[in-house]
Scaffold this motif. Structure first.
Motif, PDB file in Angstrom:
ATOM      1  N   PRO A  96       0.806  -0.697   0.098  1.00  0.00           N
ATOM      2  CA  PRO A  96      -0.065  -0.141   0.229  1.00  0.00           C
ATOM      3  C   PRO A  96       0.995   1.409  -0.156  1.00  0.00           C
ATOM      4  O   PRO A  96       0.655   2.113  -0.640  1.00  0.00           O
ATOM      5  N   ILE A  97       2.178   1.355  -0.073  1.00  0.00           N
ATOM      6  CA  ILE A  97       3.035   2.082   0.363  1.00  0.00           C
ATOM      7  C   ILE A  97       3.230   3.020  -0.711  1.00  0.00           C
ATOM      8  O   ILE A  97       2.809   4.178  -1.443  1.00  0.00           O
ATOM      9  N   LEU A  98       3.818   1.328  -1.805  1.00  0.00           N
ATOM     10  CA  LEU A  98       3.946   1.829  -3.117  1.00  0.00           C
ATOM     11  C   LEU A  98       2.527   2.031  -4.221  1.00  0.00           C
ATOM     12  O   LEU A  98       2.525   3.191  -4.834  1.00  0.00           O
ATOM     13  N   ARG A  99       1.355   1.595  -3.737  1.00  0.00           N
ATOM     14  CA  ARG A  99       0.366   1.698  -4.503  1.00  0.00           C
ATOM     15  C   ARG A  99       0.487   3.406  -4.352  1.00  0.00           C
ATOM     16  O   ARG A  99      -1.084   4.433  -4.771  1.00  0.00           O
ATOM     17  N   GLY A 100       0.229   3.939  -2.807  1.00  0.00           N
ATOM     18  CA  GLY A 100      -0.260   5.209  -2.427  1.00  0.00           C
ATOM     19  C   GLY A 100       0.480   6.267  -3.035  1.00  0.00           C
ATOM     20  O   GLY A 100      -0.678   7.103  -3.404  1.00  0.00           O
ATOM     21  N   THR A 101       1.670   6.093  -3.790  1.00  0.00           N
ATOM     22  CA  THR A 101       2.120   6.855  -4.839  1.00  0.00           C
ATOM     23  C   THR A 101       1.367   6.934  -6.135  1.00  0.00           C
ATOM     24  O   THR A 101       2.084   7.484  -7.192  1.00  0.00           O
ATOM     25  N   GLY A 102       0.647   6.367  -6.238  1.00  0.00           N
ATOM     26  CA  GLY A 102       0.100   5.975  -7.519  1.00  0.00           C
ATOM     27  C   GLY A 102       0.395   5.344  -8.505  1.00  0.00           C
ATOM     28  O   GLY A 102      -0.075   5.405  -9.686  1.00  0.00           O
ATOM     29  N   MET A 103       1.355   4.165  -8.319  1.00  0.00           N
ATOM     30  CA  MET A 103       2.001   3.098  -8.980  1.00  0.00           C
ATOM     31  C   MET A 103       1.390   1.825  -9.289  1.00  0.00           C
ATOM     32  O   MET A 103       0.844   1.705  -7.447  1.00  0.00           O
ATOM     33  N   ALA A 104       0.382   1.612 -10.066  1.00  0.00           N
ATOM     34  CA  ALA A 104      -0.576   0.130  -9.641  1.00  0.00           C
ATOM     35  C   ALA A 104       0.600  -0.643  -9.618  1.00  0.00           C
ATOM     36  O   ALA A 104       1.258  -1.484 -10.498  1.00  0.00           O
ATOM     37  N   TRP A 105       1.546  -0.893  -8.313  1.00  0.00           N
ATOM     38  CA  TRP A 105       1.915  -2.371  -8.581  1.00  0.00           C
ATOM     39  C   TRP A 105       1.903  -4.090  -7.725  1.00  0.00           C
ATOM     40  O   TRP A 105       1.643  -3.538  -6.104  1.00  0.00           O
ATOM     41  N   ASP A 106       1.244  -4.631  -8.180  1.00  0.00           N
ATOM     42  CA  ASP A 106       0.946  -5.682  -6.203  1.00  0.00           C
ATOM     43  C   ASP A 106       0.947  -6.680  -7.285  1.00  0.00           C
ATOM     44  O   ASP A 106       0.489  -7.297  -8.452  1.00  0.00           O
ATOM     45  N   LEU A 107       2.002  -8.004  -7.065  1.00  0.00           N
ATOM     46  CA  LEU A 107       2.246  -8.875  -7.647  1.00  0.00           C
ATOM     47  C   LEU A 107       0.881 -10.039  -7.993  1.00  0.00           C
ATOM     48  O   LEU A 107       1.205 -10.848  -8.904  1.00  0.00           O
ATOM     49  N   ARG A 108       0.461 -10.119  -7.209  1.00  0.00           N
ATOM     50  CA  ARG A 108      -1.269 -10.338  -7.788  1.00  0.00           C
ATOM     51  C   ARG A 108      -2.105 -10.753  -9.197  1.00  0.00           C
ATOM     52  O   ARG A 108      -1.805 -11.475  -9.887  1.00  0.00           O
ATOM     53  N   ARG A 109      -1.561  -9.412  -9.874  1.00  0.00           N
ATOM     54  CA  ARG A 109      -1.614  -9.169 -10.530  1.00  0.00           C
ATOM     55  C   ARG A 109      -0.378  -8.626 -12.328  1.00  0.00           C
ATOM     56  O   ARG A 109      -0.769  -9.727 -13.686  1.00  0.00           O
ATOM     57  N   ASP A 110       0.603  -8.594 -11.229  1.00  0.00           N
ATOM     58  CA  ASP A 110       1.685  -8.748 -12.356  1.00  0.00           C
ATOM     59  C   ASP A 110       2.606  -9.224 -12.223  1.00  0.00           C
ATOM     60  O   ASP A 110       3.438  -9.399 -13.352  1.00  0.00           O
ATOM     61  N   GLU A 111       2.356 -10.732 -11.605  1.00  0.00           N
ATOM     62  CA  GLU A 111       3.334 -12.031 -11.220  1.00  0.00           C
ATOM     63  C   GLU A 111       2.629 -12.473 -11.334  1.00  0.00           C
ATOM     64  O   GLU A 111       3.465 -13.256  -9.868  1.00  0.00           O
ATOM     65  N   PRO A 112       1.454 -13.671 -11.950  1.00  0.00           N
ATOM     66  CA  PRO A 112       0.078 -13.762 -11.252  1.00  0.00           C
ATOM     67  C   PRO A 112       0.911 -15.001 -10.962  1.00  0.00           C
ATOM     68  O   PRO A 112       2.286 -15.802 -11.427  1.00  0.00           O
ATOM     69  N   TYR A 113       0.656 -15.294  -9.652  1.00  0.00           N
ATOM     70  CA  TYR A 113       0.760 -16.595  -8.691  1.00  0.00           C
ATOM     71  C   TYR A 113      -0.154 -17.206  -8.283  1.00  0.00           C
ATOM     72  O   TYR A 113      -1.714 -16.486  -8.663  1.00  0.00           O
ATOM     73  N   LEU A 114      -0.207 -18.651  -7.722  1.00  0.00           N
ATOM     74  CA  LEU A 114      -1.301 -19.508  -7.379  1.00  0.00           C
ATOM     75  C   LEU A 114      -2.407 -19.443  -8.874  1.00  0.00           C
ATOM     76  O   LEU A 114      -2.096 -19.283  -9.994  1.00  0.00           O
ATOM     77  N   CYS A 115      -3.645 -18.916  -8.977  1.00  0.00           N
ATOM     78  CA  CYS A 115      -4.834 -19.002  -9.726  1.00  0.00           C
ATOM     79  C   CYS A 115      -5.548 -17.626 -10.094  1.00  0.00           C
ATOM     80  O   CYS A 115      -5.958 -17.136 -10.638  1.00  0.00           O
ATOM     81  N   TYR A 116      -4.362 -16.060  -9.873  1.00  0.00           N
ATOM     82  CA  TYR A 116      -4.712 -15.000  -9.649  1.00  0.00           C
ATOM     83  C   TYR A 116      -4.874 -14.429 -11.212  1.00  0.00           C
ATOM     84  O   TYR A 116      -5.639 -13.077 -11.414  1.00  0.00           O
ATOM     85  N   ASP A 117      -4.453 -15.083 -11.873  1.00  0.00           N
ATOM     86  CA  ASP A 117      -4.762 -14.430 -13.489  1.00  0.00           C
ATOM     87  C   ASP A 117      -6.797 -14.953 -13.869  1.00  0.00           C
ATOM     88  O   ASP A 117      -6.391 -14.715 -15.200  1.00  0.00           O
ATOM     89  N   GLN A 118      -6.592 -15.766 -13.349  1.00  0.00           N
ATOM     90  CA  GLN A 118      -8.396 -16.365 -13.250  1.00  0.00           C
ATOM     91  C   GLN A 118      -9.434 -15.520 -12.774  1.00  0.00           C
ATOM     92  O   GLN A 118     -10.347 -15.689 -12.818  1.00  0.00           O
ATOM     93  N   VAL A 119      -8.737 -14.532 -11.777  1.00  0.00           N
ATOM     94  CA  VAL A 119      -9.625 -13.776 -11.261  1.00  0.00           C
ATOM     95  C   VAL A 119      -9.676 -12.660 -11.586  1.00  0.00           C
ATOM     96  O   VAL A 119      -8.847 -12.057 -12.020  1.00  0.00           O
ATOM     97  N   ASP A 120     -10.984 -12.245 -11.551  1.00  0.00           N
ATOM     98  CA  ASP A 120     -11.208 -10.248 -11.688  1.00  0.00           C
ATOM     99  C   ASP A 120     -10.740  -9.139 -10.782  1.00  0.00           C
ATOM    100  O   ASP A 120     -11.761  -9.940  -9.672  1.00  0.00           O
ATOM    101  N   PHE A 121      -9.810  -8.152 -10.528  1.00  0.00           N
ATOM    102  CA  PHE A 121      -9.874  -7.484  -9.433  1.00  0.00           C
ATOM    103  C   PHE A 121      -9.444  -6.486  -9.991  1.00  0.00           C
ATOM    104  O   PHE A 121      -8.448  -6.251 -10.680  1.00  0.00           O
TER     105      PHE A 121
END
Lengths: 443, 180
Positions: A271-296
Motif C-alpha cells: 500500500p505504501i507504493l500503491r499510495g503514490t499512484g504506482m499500480a504494482w501488485d504481484l497478484r496482477r503483475d506476476e500472477p502466482y496461484l490462480c490470480y490470473d483467473q480472477v477479476d479484481f
C-alpha cells in the motif's frame, strides 16, 4: 558533544557518481543531510546524559517507544525534535528478535511452516504460502488445482482480516476509539472461520509444501458467503464513521507524503507504493496461484499520503471480498494436497492397510522429506507488500538457509522520510499508516 | 510475463536468455536457478554490475541477504569460473517496467568479508545491508550507518554464521553504559 554537533554536517562522499537512484528520489538517497538520524544508541545516550546547555535547547532528542501504544508493538523511534517538529528520526528495532531465521535452519521443511507463520502474525497464511511456494519450487512439484484455490481463498480472507486489524489500530491511533472495537469485531468473525478450517485462529501452519493441511469443511460456502454478507455493509459503516469525516480527513490528508520515485528507491512495496499512484501488485503483475483467473482491481492512490494508504487498504478489503466471491463459484474439486508419497503423508486409512504407507508416514514426520540442493526465491503480495522467502537447500530434509524478505522491515525505511518536518502527533498517524508488524520486522 | 518466468509457482525452467545476453559477458558468469535469472559477478565487479543493472531499468532492490556456506555439503553448482567462498551475498532486483527479476550472487571470502555498499544505487539497501552486517559480519564499505540493527549494539558475534551455535551462548546483555 551535543545534538547540534551532529546536525547538518554534510559529509564528503567518495561514492562514484555512477547511475544514481531514480531521478526525483534525491531526497531519500542523500547521505547527509538526511531524514535518517544515523546515530548509534550509545551516542544518543551520551547526548542524553549531558547536562542541559541553555544555549543549545532548541533541539531535543526524544525516544518514542519501544513501549508506546502507538508504535504497534515494540518499535522505538529516536526523534530529533525542534519544538514539536520532527527533524530527523531513526527506527530502532530488534526488540522482538528471536532468531527465527536461525531457528528455521534446525526445522524440517514440514516444521518450517510453524516457524515462519509467526513472523507476520497479522497475516500468517501469507508467510506459510511464500515458504511453501519456495519449497515447491526447489522440489519442482505442482500442487493440485483445488489446493491452489483453497490457498487463494484463505489468503484473501487473511488479507481482509489483516486490513480490518489495520482499520482498528489506525482508528485507535487517531482517536477514533470506537473503530478499534468495530475492526476487531469483524476480524474475529474471519478468524472464527480460520479456526473452523485450520483449527487455530492464528499461526495456522495450514498451507504446507505440497498443498494444504486439510480440506475445507463441508459447509464452507455458506460460512464464507455469510462473512461477505456481514462485512460488506460494515465497510459502508466505516465510510460513514471515518472516510467522509472532516476530522478524519484533516488528520490524514497531506500527512506523511512520499512520491513514487522515493518509494521505489527505498524498496517500499504494498500500500505504501500503491499510495503514490504506482499500480504494482504481484497478484496482477506476476500472477502466482490462480490470480490470473480472477477479476479484481489494483487500488492506487494519488498523493502518497496517510489518507491514500488508509483508503487503499479499505478498498482492498472490498477487492478481496470480490475475489472470494469468485472463488466460491470457481472452486474445483479434487485433492487438497499433492499425492506424492515422498512429500505428503498417506491418508490415515491407508496406514492401517499398507506397511509402505506406515513407513512413509513415519519417515515424513520423523526425518522429513528431502529437497534437492539449490536455491530459490518465491514472493507473494502480502497485505504489507512483497513477502519473499529465499531458501537454500543442501539436499537434506532441513533447509540450509531460510531468509524472509519481510515487507514491514523494508517499508520501515520510509518512516524517517515520511516523518521529516512533520509534527510528533502526525508521526503517530504515519507509523500507523506504514502498518509495520514487528514480528516480521525483527524475526 | 517478461523473459523470466521465475515467478510462477510451477518450478519449471524457463528462458532466461534475455538477461544472459545483456549481462552474461559483463558479469562473468550467469546461470539460471530453478527458472530464475541469476548473475554471479565477481566481487570487484559487484558495484559495477549493479550500477549497470540499475541503469538498465532494475529500479528496485527488493532483497539483500547472505548465506554462510561453511558447512554446506552438497555441490554448490556455481558456474565455471566462479570460485566458491564461505559467504555469498544475494541481492534481488526488480524491473517494474519489464516485470522482470534478477538475482545477483557474489562470493565473499571469510578472511576479507567486505563488499562495497549499494546504498548509492538504491538507498533501500541501508537496512538490508545493516542486517547482513549484523547477522554475518560482512562489512559494507561506504555504508552510511554501519551499525547493528537487530542485535543489541554491544553484542559480540554474528548469529547467522554457521559456526555460531544456537542455544550455547549465554545471554549477554550488558548493563547500561550510563544513565539516561
Amino acid at each position: 558533544m551535543s545534538i547540534a554537533d551532529t546536525v547538518a554536517a554534510p559529509e564528503a562522499t567518495d561514492a562514484p557518481p555512477v547511475a544514481g537512484p531514480a531521478a526525483g528520489a534525491e531526497r531519500v538517497s542523500r547521505r547527509e543531510p538526511s531524514a535518517v538520524l544515523r546515530m548509534s544508541e550509545f551516542e544518543a545516550a551520551e547526548i542524553g546524559g549531558d547536562p542541559d546547555d541553555p544555549g543549545d535547547d532548541e533541539l531535543v532528542l526524544l525516544n518514542m517507544g519501544p513501549s508506546h501504544p502507538s508504535t504497534h508493538g515494540v518499535l522505538r523511534l529516536m526523534l530529533e525534535l525542534s519544538g514539536e517538529t520532527v527533524l530527523r528520526s531513526k527506527p530502532v528495532i530488534g526488540y522482538l528478535h528471536t532468531g527465527m531465521e536461525k531457528t528455521g535452519e534446525n526445522l524440517t521443511y514440514l516444521q518450517g511452516g510453524t516457524n515462519v507463520t509467526r513472523m507476520d502474525y497479522a497475516s500468517p497464511l501469507f508467510n506459510e504460502l511464500a515458504f511453501s511456494l519456495a519449497t515447491e519450487r526447489l522440489l519442482g512439484i505442482d500442487v493440485p488445482e483445488r489446493a491452489t484455490w483453497i490457498r487463494m481463498l484463505m489468503c484473501e480472507l487473511n488479507r481482509v482480516s489483516s486490513h480490518l486489524l489495520f482499520m482498528a489500530t489506525n482508528g485507535m491511533d487517531l482517536g477514533a476509539v470506537s473503530m478499534m472495537i468495530y475492526g476487531w469485531r469483524e476480524r474475529e468473525e474471519v478468524l472464527r472461520f480460520f479456526e473452523k478450517v485450520t483449527g487455530l485462529r492464528m499461526n495456522h501452519n495450514y498451507i504446507r509444501p505440497g498443498g494444504v493441511a486439510a480440506d475445507l469443511p463441508a459447509d464452507w460456502r455458506s460460512d464464507v458467503a455469510g462473512l461477505i454478507e456481514m462485512i460488506e455493509p460494515r465497510l459502508v459503516e466505516y465510510d460513514t464513521l471515518l472516510t467522509g469525516q472532516p476530522i478524519w480527513r484533516e488528520r490524514l490528508q497531506g500527512v506523511g507524503i512520499i512520491d513514487t520515485a522515493e518509494a521505489v528507491a527505498l524498496g517500499a512495496t504494498g500500500p505504501i507504493l500503491r499510495g503514490t499512484g504506482m499500480a504494482w501488485d504481484l497478484r496482477r503483475d506476476e500472477p502466482y496461484l490462480c490470480y490470473d483467473q480472477v477479476d479484481f482491481d489494483v487500488i492506487v492512490g494519488t498523493h502518497g499520503d496517510c489518507y491514500d494508504r488508509y483508503a487503499i487498504r479499505l478498498n482492498e478489503i472490498r477487492e478481496s471480498l470480490r475475489i472470494v466471491t469468485q472463488i466460491i463459484d470457481a472452486m474445483p474439486s479434487g485433492d487438497y494436497r499433492i499425492q506424492d508419497k515422498k512429500v505428503t503423508p498417506p491418508p490415515r486409512a491407508r496406514i492401517d492397510e499398507s506397511m509402505e504407507a506406515l513407513i512413509h508416514h513415519f519417515k515424513i514426520f520423523t526425518e522429513g522429506f528431502k529437497v534437492p540442493p539449490g536455491e530459490a526465491y518465491a514472493a507473494v503480495e502480502s497485505p504489507r507488500g512483497e513477502l519473499g522467502v529465499y531458501l537454500v537447500s543442501d539436499g537434506t530434509s532441513v533447509p540450509y538457509r531460510v531468509h524472509v524478505r519481510a515487507p514491514s522491515f523494508v517499508n520501515l525505511q520510509t518512516l524517517p522520510h515520511l516523518m521529516q518536518d512533520g509534527l510528533i502527533a502526525d508521526g503517530v498517524a504515519i507509523i500507523s499508516s506504514v502498518d509495520p508488524i514487528m514480528g516480521e520486522v525483527d524475526r | 510475463m517478461a523473459e523470466t518466468s521465475g515467478t510462477d509457482d510451477s518450478g519449471s525452467t524457463a528462458d532466461t536468455g534475455g538477461v544472459a545476453e545483456r549481462y552474461g559477458a559483463l558479469a562473468g558468469a550467469e546461470g539460471p536457478s530453478r527458472g530464475q535469472a541469476v548473475l554471479h559477478p565477481s566481487r570487484d565487479r559487484w558495484f559495477g554490475v549493479a550500477a549497470t543493472a540499475r541503469a538498465d531499468g532494475f529500479d528496485q532492490l527488493l532483497d539483500l541477504t547472505a548465506v554462510d556456506y561453511l558447512t554446506y555439503r552438497a555441490d554448490r553448482s556455481l558456474p565455471p569460473g566462479v570460485q566458491p567462498e564461505r559467504f555469498e551475498v544475494v541481492a534481488g532486483l526488480m524491473s517494474h517496467a519489464r516485470r522482470e527479476r534478477l538475482r545477483m550472487r557474489v562470493q565473499v571470502p571469510a578472511d576479507d568479508a567486505t563488499l562495497p555498499t549499494l546504498f548509492d544505487l538504491w538507498p533501500g539497501a541501508e537496512s538490508l545491508e545493516r542486517e547482513v552486517h549484523d547477522m554475518f559480519g560482512i562489512v559494507f564499505e561506504g555504508h552510511p550507518d554501519p551499525s547493528r540493527i537487530l542485535m543489541p549494539e554491544d553484542w559480540t558475534g554474528h548469529p547467522l554464521r554457521k559456526d555460531y551455535d544456537s542455544g550455547q551462548i549465554p545471554v549477554q546483555f550488558k548493563a547500561a553504559s550510563n544513565t539516561r
